[in-house]
Design an enzyme around this catalytic site. Sequence first.
Site, PDB file in Angstrom:
ATOM      1  N   GLU A 132       0.847  -1.208   0.000  1.00 34.33           N
ATOM      2  CA  GLU A 132       0.000   0.000   0.000  1.00 34.33           C
ATOM      3  C   GLU A 132       0.877   1.252   0.000  1.00 34.33           C
ATOM      4  O   GLU A 132       0.599   2.219  -0.731  1.00 34.33           O
ATOM      5  CB  GLU A 132      -0.920   0.013   1.226  1.00 34.33           C
ATOM      6  CG  GLU A 132      -1.839   1.233   1.224  1.00 34.33           C
ATOM      7  CD  GLU A 132      -2.567   1.437   2.542  1.00 34.33           C
ATOM      8  OE1 GLU A 132      -3.094   0.455   3.103  1.00 34.33           O
ATOM      9  OE2 GLU A 132      -2.602   2.592   3.020  1.00 34.33           O
ATOM     10  N   SER A 227       0.972 -10.511   7.664  1.00 35.13           N
ATOM     11  CA  SER A 227      -0.010  -9.441   7.845  1.00 35.13           C
ATOM     12  C   SER A 227       0.458  -8.404   8.857  1.00 35.13           C
ATOM     13  O   SER A 227       0.649  -8.717  10.035  1.00 35.13           O
ATOM     14  CB  SER A 227      -1.336 -10.054   8.299  1.00 35.13           C
ATOM     15  OG  SER A 227      -2.193  -9.047   8.786  1.00 35.13           O
TER      16      SER A 227
HETATM   17  S1  SF4 Z   1      -8.242  -2.114   5.996  1.00 37.97           S
HETATM   18 FE1  SF4 Z   1      -9.572  -2.985   4.440  1.00 37.97          FE
HETATM   19  S2  SF4 Z   1     -11.282  -1.538   4.247  1.00 37.97           S
HETATM   20 FE2  SF4 Z   1      -9.621  -0.474   5.296  1.00 37.97          FE
HETATM   21  S3  SF4 Z   1      -8.460   0.541   3.675  1.00 37.97           S
HETATM   22 FE3  SF4 Z   1      -7.456  -1.424   4.002  1.00 37.97          FE
HETATM   23  S4  SF4 Z   1      -8.430  -2.790   2.514  1.00 37.97           S
HETATM   24 FE4  SF4 Z   1      -9.748  -0.992   2.714  1.00 37.97          FE
END
Ligand code: SF4
Length: 294
Positions: A132, A227
């Site tokens: 991300e 994770s």
């Molecule tokens: S935790 Fe899940 S819902 Fe929240 S931004 Fe990440 S992928 Fe999206």
Amino acid sequence: MSSPVSIVIDSDSGFCFGVTAAIDKAESELSRHGKLYCLGDIVHNSDEVERLCSKGLITITHDDMPRLHDAVVLLRAHGEPPSTYIAAEKSNIRIIDATCPVVLRLQRSIKQTYLRENPPQIVIYGQSGHAEVNGLVGQTDGTAIVVENSSQLDAIDYTRPVAIYSQTTKPLDGYRAICDEIKRRMLPGVEFTTNDTICRQVANRGERIKNFAASHTLILFVSGKKSSNGRVLFNLCRQANPRTHLVSNATEICPDWLTDITSVGICGATSTPRWLMEQVRDKVESLITISDKQ
Ligand code: SF4
């Protein structure tokens, strides 16, 4: 015979809506075509990845992209930098974009800030190298400064404006501490803009999971080892209940953990599938039944 042990699965644990939507998209494509490439693990849980693999999902890396002409590639909920879309176009790859809408909004916001006439230094509170974060840094042509703790804050020039964003899965208290430290270092009068972009699907889970962990004698936290959200939630559980164990799946449960217990709480990360927690529950049930008979 010993008194019955209650075994409870935390109703708040498991996939967030972003991951659920990505898996739904993958399953729908797989049911029609039986084959789909996914750029990186669709979710940081190897058991779930294996389940989808058996249906035809093939996990690839960025290096594989140029070799995949005319293929279909799913982009997972974490999102991707602009360079991935460009590489896909070059290879005539059809993209199924499962980037979570929350991440997409964050990417757009960072890009807008970066494209301003005199952009501030863009700081991202997150884990360097996380998918991300790579997608977020990509919105700034690689110029954003990624920090995960205060020892990395020397990379910021405090005489110039700063705008901070957060990876969606980072803890709120860590974000606030970093913001406070930057504020303290900023030269008076220089602009510092904070953008709390932590996803509440994750942030709200911290408090709830601590309460859940404190209300059972034993906690089995089910999560893939990759994770980052899993690591954060596991540590919170362990703070609330020292008898917390991390397991990837039911095979990792140690029977010795089940001595002197009145209740077992089973919980997990946002990347933990419900079926895996159910398998852990079934295994605990069978181990308790065996020890009762002995
Ligand atoms: S935790 Fe899940 S819902 Fe929240 S931004 Fe990440 S992928 Fe999206």
